[in-house]
Design a protein around this motif. Sequence first.
Motif, PDB file in Angstrom:
ATOM      1  N   ALA A 145       0.821  -1.207   0.000  1.00  0.00           N
ATOM      2  CA  ALA A 145       0.000   0.000   0.000  1.00  0.00           C
ATOM      3  C   ALA A 145       0.855   1.257   0.000  1.00  0.00           C
ATOM      4  O   ALA A 145       0.499   2.257  -0.632  1.00  0.00           O
ATOM      5  CB  ALA A 145      -0.935  -0.010   1.202  1.00  0.00           C
ATOM      6  N   ASN A 146       2.013   1.197   0.676  1.00  0.00           N
ATOM      7  CA  ASN A 146       2.839   2.397   0.826  1.00  0.00           C
ATOM      8  C   ASN A 146       4.297   2.185   0.433  1.00  0.00           C
ATOM      9  O   ASN A 146       5.118   3.081   0.656  1.00  0.00           O
ATOM     10  CB  ASN A 146       2.778   2.896   2.279  1.00  0.00           C
ATOM     11  N   ASP A 147       4.621   1.001  -0.105  1.00  0.00           N
ATOM     12  CA  ASP A 147       6.017   0.752  -0.452  1.00  0.00           C
ATOM     13  C   ASP A 147       6.109  -0.308  -1.534  1.00  0.00           C
ATOM     14  O   ASP A 147       5.116  -0.944  -1.912  1.00  0.00           O
ATOM     15  CB  ASP A 147       6.828   0.334   0.782  1.00  0.00           C
ATOM     16  N   ARG A 163      13.292  11.644  -8.084  1.00  0.00           N
ATOM     17  CA  ARG A 163      14.223  12.505  -7.337  1.00  0.00           C
ATOM     18  C   ARG A 163      15.198  11.719  -6.456  1.00  0.00           C
ATOM     19  O   ARG A 163      15.720  12.243  -5.478  1.00  0.00           O
ATOM     20  CB  ARG A 163      13.434  13.516  -6.506  1.00  0.00           C
ATOM     21  N   MET A 164      15.450  10.467  -6.805  1.00  0.00           N
ATOM     22  CA  MET A 164      16.441   9.657  -6.086  1.00  0.00           C
ATOM     23  C   MET A 164      17.601   9.339  -7.022  1.00  0.00           C
ATOM     24  O   MET A 164      17.364   8.897  -8.153  1.00  0.00           O
ATOM     25  CB  MET A 164      15.827   8.342  -5.594  1.00  0.00           C
ATOM     26  N   PRO A 165      18.840   9.553  -6.604  1.00  0.00           N
ATOM     27  CA  PRO A 165      19.966   9.150  -7.444  1.00  0.00           C
ATOM     28  C   PRO A 165      19.919   7.647  -7.704  1.00  0.00           C
ATOM     29  O   PRO A 165      19.581   6.869  -6.808  1.00  0.00           O
ATOM     30  CB  PRO A 165      21.191   9.515  -6.597  1.00  0.00           C
ATOM     31  N   GLU A 175      21.403 -10.754  -0.798  1.00  0.00           N
ATOM     32  CA  GLU A 175      22.078 -10.002   0.264  1.00  0.00           C
ATOM     33  C   GLU A 175      21.494  -8.617   0.547  1.00  0.00           C
ATOM     34  O   GLU A 175      21.721  -8.086   1.635  1.00  0.00           O
ATOM     35  CB  GLU A 175      23.575  -9.805  -0.082  1.00  0.00           C
ATOM     36  N   GLN A 176      20.756  -8.022  -0.393  1.00  0.00           N
ATOM     37  CA  GLN A 176      20.367  -6.620  -0.195  1.00  0.00           C
ATOM     38  C   GLN A 176      18.886  -6.366  -0.500  1.00  0.00           C
ATOM     39  O   GLN A 176      18.565  -5.554  -1.380  1.00  0.00           O
ATOM     40  CB  GLN A 176      21.211  -5.704  -1.083  1.00  0.00           C
ATOM     41  N   PRO A 177      17.957  -6.991   0.200  1.00  0.00           N
ATOM     42  CA  PRO A 177      16.551  -6.641  -0.017  1.00  0.00           C
ATOM     43  C   PRO A 177      16.314  -5.170   0.320  1.00  0.00           C
ATOM     44  O   PRO A 177      16.917  -4.631   1.258  1.00  0.00           O
ATOM     45  CB  PRO A 177      15.797  -7.552   0.961  1.00  0.00           C
ATOM     46  N   LEU A 178      15.436  -4.535  -0.444  1.00  0.00           N
ATOM     47  CA  LEU A 178      15.171  -3.118  -0.259  1.00  0.00           C
ATOM     48  C   LEU A 178      13.683  -2.846  -0.085  1.00  0.00           C
ATOM     49  O   LEU A 178      12.848  -3.500  -0.722  1.00  0.00           O
ATOM     50  CB  LEU A 178      15.680  -2.315  -1.463  1.00  0.00           C
ATOM     51  N   LEU A 179      13.370  -1.864   0.761  1.00  0.00           N
ATOM     52  CA  LEU A 179      12.028  -1.306   0.845  1.00  0.00           C
ATOM     53  C   LEU A 179      12.076   0.083   0.220  1.00  0.00           C
ATOM     54  O   LEU A 179      12.812   0.964   0.682  1.00  0.00           O
ATOM     55  CB  LEU A 179      11.565  -1.218   2.294  1.00  0.00           C
ATOM     56  N   LEU A 180      11.312   0.266  -0.849  1.00  0.00           N
ATOM     57  CA  LEU A 180      11.298   1.526  -1.585  1.00  0.00           C
ATOM     58  C   LEU A 180      10.031   2.289  -1.209  1.00  0.00           C
ATOM     59  O   LEU A 180       8.921   1.781  -1.363  1.00  0.00           O
ATOM     60  CB  LEU A 180      11.327   1.254  -3.085  1.00  0.00           C
ATOM     61  N   THR A 181      10.210   3.486  -0.701  1.00  0.00           N
ATOM     62  CA  THR A 181       9.085   4.320  -0.286  1.00  0.00           C
ATOM     63  C   THR A 181       9.213   5.700  -0.918  1.00  0.00           C
ATOM     64  O   THR A 181      10.274   6.061  -1.440  1.00  0.00           O
ATOM     65  CB  THR A 181       9.034   4.462   1.241  1.00  0.00           C
ATOM     66  N   GLN A 182       8.121   6.452  -0.848  1.00  0.00           N
ATOM     67  CA  GLN A 182       8.129   7.791  -1.402  1.00  0.00           C
ATOM     68  C   GLN A 182       7.671   8.769  -0.330  1.00  0.00           C
ATOM     69  O   GLN A 182       6.621   8.595   0.290  1.00  0.00           O
ATOM     70  CB  GLN A 182       7.220   7.881  -2.626  1.00  0.00           C
ATOM     71  N   ASP A 183       8.480   9.809  -0.115  1.00  0.00           N
ATOM     72  CA  ASP A 183       8.183  10.809   0.911  1.00  0.00           C
ATOM     73  C   ASP A 183       8.349  12.191   0.294  1.00  0.00           C
ATOM     74  O   ASP A 183       9.437  12.545  -0.159  1.00  0.00           O
ATOM     75  CB  ASP A 183       9.114  10.635   2.112  1.00  0.00           C
ATOM     76  N   MET A 187      11.722   9.291  -3.814  1.00  0.00           N
ATOM     77  CA  MET A 187      11.808   7.870  -3.499  1.00  0.00           C
ATOM     78  C   MET A 187      13.032   7.606  -2.642  1.00  0.00           C
ATOM     79  O   MET A 187      14.116   8.161  -2.892  1.00  0.00           O
ATOM     80  CB  MET A 187      11.858   7.014  -4.765  1.00  0.00           C
ATOM     81  N   GLN A 188      12.862   6.763  -1.641  1.00  0.00           N
ATOM     82  CA  GLN A 188      13.948   6.395  -0.750  1.00  0.00           C
ATOM     83  C   GLN A 188      14.078   4.875  -0.710  1.00  0.00           C
ATOM     84  O   GLN A 188      13.073   4.157  -0.799  1.00  0.00           O
ATOM     85  CB  GLN A 188      13.692   6.951   0.652  1.00  0.00           C
ATOM     86  N   ALA A 189      15.299   4.394  -0.571  1.00  0.00           N
ATOM     87  CA  ALA A 189      15.579   2.958  -0.507  1.00  0.00           C
ATOM     88  C   ALA A 189      16.210   2.638   0.830  1.00  0.00           C
ATOM     89  O   ALA A 189      17.258   3.187   1.177  1.00  0.00           O
ATOM     90  CB  ALA A 189      16.511   2.543  -1.641  1.00  0.00           C
ATOM     91  N   ALA A 190      15.562   1.761   1.588  1.00  0.00           N
ATOM     92  CA  ALA A 190      16.067   1.353   2.901  1.00  0.00           C
ATOM     93  C   ALA A 190      16.233  -0.159   2.930  1.00  0.00           C
ATOM     94  O   ALA A 190      15.514  -0.877   2.233  1.00  0.00           O
ATOM     95  CB  ALA A 190      15.103   1.799   4.007  1.00  0.00           C
ATOM     96  N   PRO A 191      17.181  -0.671   3.728  1.00  0.00           N
ATOM     97  CA  PRO A 191      17.331  -2.122   3.845  1.00  0.00           C
ATOM     98  C   PRO A 191      16.032  -2.773   4.328  1.00  0.00           C
ATOM     99  O   PRO A 191      15.325  -2.223   5.185  1.00  0.00           O
ATOM    100  CB  PRO A 191      18.445  -2.284   4.885  1.00  0.00           C
TER     101      PRO A 191
END
Length: 230
Positions: A145-147, A163-165, A175-183, A187-191
């Motif tokens: 719903a949000n990611d 607007r994310m590099p 090794e690197q699952p990501l949660l992609l969200t928008q604020d 867009m931001q990428a967090a582990p």
Amino acid sequence: MNESRMRRRMLARLAAGAALAAGGIGGFLARALAKGDLAHAQGVQRIDGSVTVGGRPAAVGTPVAFGDRVATGPNSTAVVVVGQDAFLLRADTVIVTRAERGTLSQLLVETGRVLSVFSKKPLQIKASMASIGIRGTGAYIEIGANDVYFCLCYGEAEVDGPRMPPRLVKTTHHEQPLLLTQDDGVMQAAPGPFRNHTDAELVMLEALVGREPPFMKGGKYPSGPYGSSG
């Protein structure tokens, strides 16, 4: 027996065991793989529940062409092969494959959860706000719903969004699952955690197109918490 045929048989036996281990796929697919019935077959390979292709009810053997919208219903799953790429769609999932010059160039994930394996070629995955450029990988996508959850199971990808590099991701085994969200439009990428897909499912999908995942060593699974799916 020539080497390529021996390899196909080995992959079929390996995938049969993988399909049995992946409980959501079931014994039917395992038996068919063991007999070699599905090696390099195209279209819908397995259905549990309700599935449509191009808006029409699908059955095992239904062709899937580039541009077709493939959708699963509630409590449903499907295994689909398009060219040299294979997909496991979980419940309430919609995907569209698009091509350039007869080769898959884009996977659009509209909703849901899909595990995919791709032959070596450049293509884009579009999932909500995220754009993911890959070349010959295995990848798992969940649209929430949000990611957007993205696991590059193996290979190399470039993750991009508003607007994310661009972020380069390289993995050999989840090794690197990501949660992609928008604020605020960024867009931001967090582990993220590892979740909802398995090595057995990847082995099964790769075997359907005559390959095996690079993490397999001598026909054995590597150690890791990668044996349960949701």
